[in-house]
Scaffold this motif. Structure first.
Motif, mmCIF file in Angstrom:
data_model
loop_
_atom_site.group_PDB
_atom_site.id
_atom_site.type_symbol
_atom_site.label_atom_id
_atom_site.label_comp_id
_atom_site.label_asym_id
_atom_site.label_seq_id
_atom_site.Cartn_x
_atom_site.Cartn_y
_atom_site.Cartn_z
ATOM 1 N N GLY A 195 41.582 -10.742 1.755
ATOM 2 C CA GLY A 195 41.512 -11.970 0.966
ATOM 3 C C GLY A 195 42.776 -12.181 0.156
ATOM 4 N N LYS A 196 42.875 -13.370 -0.405
ATOM 5 C CA LYS A 196 44.015 -13.685 -1.263
ATOM 6 C C LYS A 196 43.474 -14.126 -2.624
ATOM 7 C CE LYS A 196 48.434 -15.513 -0.414
ATOM 8 N NZ LYS A 196 49.130 -15.911 0.783
ATOM 9 N N VAL A 197 43.990 -13.515 -3.679
ATOM 10 C CA VAL A 197 43.539 -13.870 -5.028
ATOM 11 C C VAL A 197 44.069 -15.270 -5.349
ATOM 12 C CG1 VAL A 197 43.635 -13.260 -7.482
ATOM 13 C CG2 VAL A 197 43.534 -11.438 -5.738
ATOM 14 N N THR A 198 43.151 -16.215 -5.609
ATOM 15 C CA THR A 198 43.593 -17.591 -5.870
ATOM 16 C C THR A 198 43.618 -17.897 -7.367
ATOM 17 O OG1 THR A 198 41.331 -18.332 -5.448
ATOM 18 C CG2 THR A 198 42.912 -18.564 -3.659
ATOM 19 N N ARG A 199 42.668 -17.297 -8.128
ATOM 20 C CA ARG A 199 42.657 -17.527 -9.581
ATOM 21 C C ARG A 199 42.194 -16.279 -10.291
ATOM 22 N NH1 ARG A 199 38.948 -22.331 -11.121
ATOM 23 N NH2 ARG A 199 39.506 -21.813 -13.266
ATOM 24 N N VAL A 200 42.897 -15.945 -11.374
ATOM 25 C CA VAL A 200 42.461 -14.816 -12.211
ATOM 26 C C VAL A 200 41.894 -15.427 -13.491
ATOM 27 C CG1 VAL A 200 43.195 -12.741 -13.445
ATOM 28 C CG2 VAL A 200 44.186 -13.272 -11.215
ATOM 29 N N LEU A 201 40.684 -14.997 -13.861
ATOM 30 C CA LEU A 201 39.990 -15.593 -15.014
ATOM 31 C C LEU A 201 39.812 -14.539 -16.101
ATOM 32 C CD1 LEU A 201 37.190 -17.040 -12.735
ATOM 33 C CD2 LEU A 201 39.126 -18.364 -13.594
ATOM 34 N N PRO A 202 40.797 -14.392 -17.011
ATOM 35 C CA PRO A 202 40.726 -13.327 -18.013
ATOM 36 C C PRO A 202 39.465 -13.404 -18.876
ATOM 37 C CG PRO A 202 42.878 -14.380 -18.041
ATOM 38 C CD PRO A 202 42.021 -15.201 -17.149
ATOM 39 N N GLY A 203 39.018 -14.627 -19.188
ATOM 40 C CA GLY A 203 37.824 -14.781 -20.027
ATOM 41 C C GLY A 203 36.576 -14.201 -19.386
ATOM 42 N N MET A 204 36.518 -14.274 -18.041
ATOM 43 C CA MET A 204 35.337 -13.773 -17.339
ATOM 44 C C MET A 204 35.563 -12.385 -16.760
ATOM 45 S SD MET A 204 34.184 -17.164 -15.290
ATOM 46 C CE MET A 204 32.653 -16.532 -14.608
ATOM 47 N N GLN A 205 36.785 -11.840 -16.952
ATOM 48 C CA GLN A 205 37.113 -10.530 -16.384
ATOM 49 C C GLN A 205 36.849 -10.527 -14.875
ATOM 50 O OE1 GLN A 205 39.161 -8.714 -17.750
ATOM 51 N NE2 GLN A 205 38.123 -6.919 -18.534
ATOM 52 N N ALA A 206 37.275 -11.618 -14.223
ATOM 53 C CA ALA A 206 36.986 -11.761 -12.801
ATOM 54 C C ALA A 206 38.093 -12.553 -12.137
ATOM 55 C CB ALA A 206 35.649 -12.462 -12.614
ATOM 56 N N ALA A 207 38.013 -12.647 -10.818
ATOM 57 C CA ALA A 207 38.990 -13.441 -10.076
ATOM 58 C C ALA A 207 38.282 -14.139 -8.931
ATOM 59 C CB ALA A 207 40.097 -12.544 -9.531
ATOM 60 N N PHE A 208 38.873 -15.248 -8.483
ATOM 61 C CA PHE A 208 38.396 -15.886 -7.258
ATOM 62 C C PHE A 208 39.308 -15.436 -6.120
ATOM 63 C CE2 PHE A 208 36.414 -19.224 -10.068
ATOM 64 C CZ PHE A 208 35.111 -18.925 -9.691
ATOM 65 N N VAL A 209 38.683 -15.107 -5.009
ATOM 66 C CA VAL A 209 39.431 -14.616 -3.850
ATOM 67 C C VAL A 209 39.079 -15.484 -2.648
ATOM 68 C CG1 VAL A 209 39.862 -12.609 -2.360
ATOM 69 C CG2 VAL A 209 39.260 -12.251 -4.762
ATOM 70 N N ASP A 210 40.112 -15.991 -1.972
ATOM 71 C CA ASP A 210 39.880 -16.778 -0.753
ATOM 72 C C ASP A 210 39.744 -15.807 0.415
ATOM 73 O OD1 ASP A 210 39.821 -18.529 1.343
ATOM 74 O OD2 ASP A 210 41.922 -19.167 1.165
ATOM 75 N N VAL A 211 38.524 -15.773 1.006
ATOM 76 C CA VAL A 211 38.334 -14.888 2.164
ATOM 77 C C VAL A 211 38.095 -15.711 3.434
ATOM 78 C CG1 VAL A 211 37.490 -12.881 0.861
ATOM 79 C CG2 VAL A 211 35.846 -14.604 1.649
ATOM 80 N N GLY A 212 38.266 -17.025 3.321
ATOM 81 C CA GLY A 212 38.107 -17.876 4.505
ATOM 82 C C GLY A 212 36.702 -18.446 4.654
ATOM 83 N N LEU A 213 35.833 -18.214 3.663
ATOM 84 C CA LEU A 213 34.499 -18.845 3.694
ATOM 85 C C LEU A 213 34.621 -20.224 3.045
ATOM 86 C CD1 LEU A 213 32.389 -15.727 2.575
ATOM 87 C CD2 LEU A 213 32.512 -16.692 4.874
ATOM 88 N N ASP A 214 33.521 -20.990 3.049
ATOM 89 C CA ASP A 214 33.578 -22.354 2.490
ATOM 90 C C ASP A 214 34.040 -22.363 1.045
ATOM 91 O OD1 ASP A 214 32.714 -23.241 4.871
ATOM 92 O OD2 ASP A 214 30.632 -23.588 4.281
#
Length: 277
Positions: free
Chosen positions: A51-70
């Motif tokens: 996957g590719k990290v698309t957004r890092v969300l420091p407030g949520m201690q999380a990230a969005f990762v594009d893995v090719g799903l919808d």
């Protein structure tokens, strides 16, 4: 005619149709279990992606990762393996076997580790889907890959060895611990599942060997020059191979399948996974 049924052992019947596969477990001539899988409804859970990290969300201690799903997948800081560290924290999936902790206590990325220290936008990362997408939410992913076999779960990112707590007999636990130490691959951890009680070294060895091979194939796929994120490195087993792994037990004497290509694939899988059958 009626006497003939009583000698029958269980049979697995697999019917391959366009877009849908059906599996029946027939116990002494009576339908015991029935499973179906539709191609379009197949869950991504268990699949491994680059996957590719698309957004890092420091407030949520999380990230969005594009893995090719919808939708982009969600990765929490606790589910990240630190770069260059083979043993970080245990994957959540391995906990469902209630394992005890044996071996090294892994170095951990805690909930408090700032996410920006471990992930950055644009970074490529290998993840496994741990929860499928629901309505508007994307899938949840983890870097802690867990590959379940019939008797063991192989975890490439940790150096942990555990035995299911449901195997309560101390003598059997000690024996299994010795068996695991003998078959443990140089890299990665293992959890022995409940069904492994009474297991021979040979069976556990072929199970572990198969799982290590699956991981190596996924990593080879990642190394290919043509592989660019997002890319699927490995799909979880489909219903036919899951049937072989989970339902083709000692008390099943035959499998009937009505598709020649799938028959070949099933036979190859069984030859690799349980050569004694």
């Amino acid at each position: 005619g009626r006497q003939a049924w009583t000698t029958l052992q269980n049979t697995l019947v697999i019917n391959v149709d366009i877009g849908e596969t059906r599996v029946a477990l027939v116990e002494d001539g009576v339908l015991g279990e029935l499973y179906l899988e539709r191609e379009r409804d197949r869950s991504p859970v268990g699949n491994i992606y680059l996957g590719k990290v698309t957004r890092v969300l420091p407030g949520m201690q999380a990230a969005f990762v594009d893995v090719g799903l919808d939708r982009a997948a969600f990765l929490h800081v606790e589910d990240v393996v630190p770069e260059g560290s083979p043993d970080s924290l245990l994957p959540p999936d391995s906990r469902d076997e209630d394992s005890d902790d044996g071996g090294s206590k892994p170095r951990k990325i805690s909930r408090k580790t700032p996410i920006r220290e471990v992930l950055r936008e644009g970074q490529e990362i290998v993840v496994q889907v741990s929860k499928g997408p629901i309505s508007t939410k994307g899938a949840r992913v983890t870097s802690h890959v867990a590959l379940p076999g019939r008797y063991a779960v192989y975890m490439p990112s940790v150096e942990h060895v555990g035995i299911s707590k449901r195997i309560g007999n101390d003598k059997e636990r000690r024996r299994l611990r010795e068996v695991i130490d003998a078959v443990k691959p140089p890299q990665g951890g293992l959890i022995v599942r409940t069904v492994a009680a009474g297991l021979t070294k040979k069976k556990l060895k072929s199970d572990v060997g198969y799982l290590v091979k699956v991981w190596e194939e996924a990593m080879e796929e990642r190394q290919k020059k043509t592989t660019r994120a997002p890319a699927r490195l490995r799909s979880d087993l489909d219903i036919i191979l899951r049937t072989a792994r989970d339902l083709f037990t000692e008390d099943v004497s035959k499998i009937v399948i009505d598709d020649p290509a799938e028959f070949e694939r099933l036979r190859d899988f069984i030859a690799m996974f349980m050569p004694e059958r």
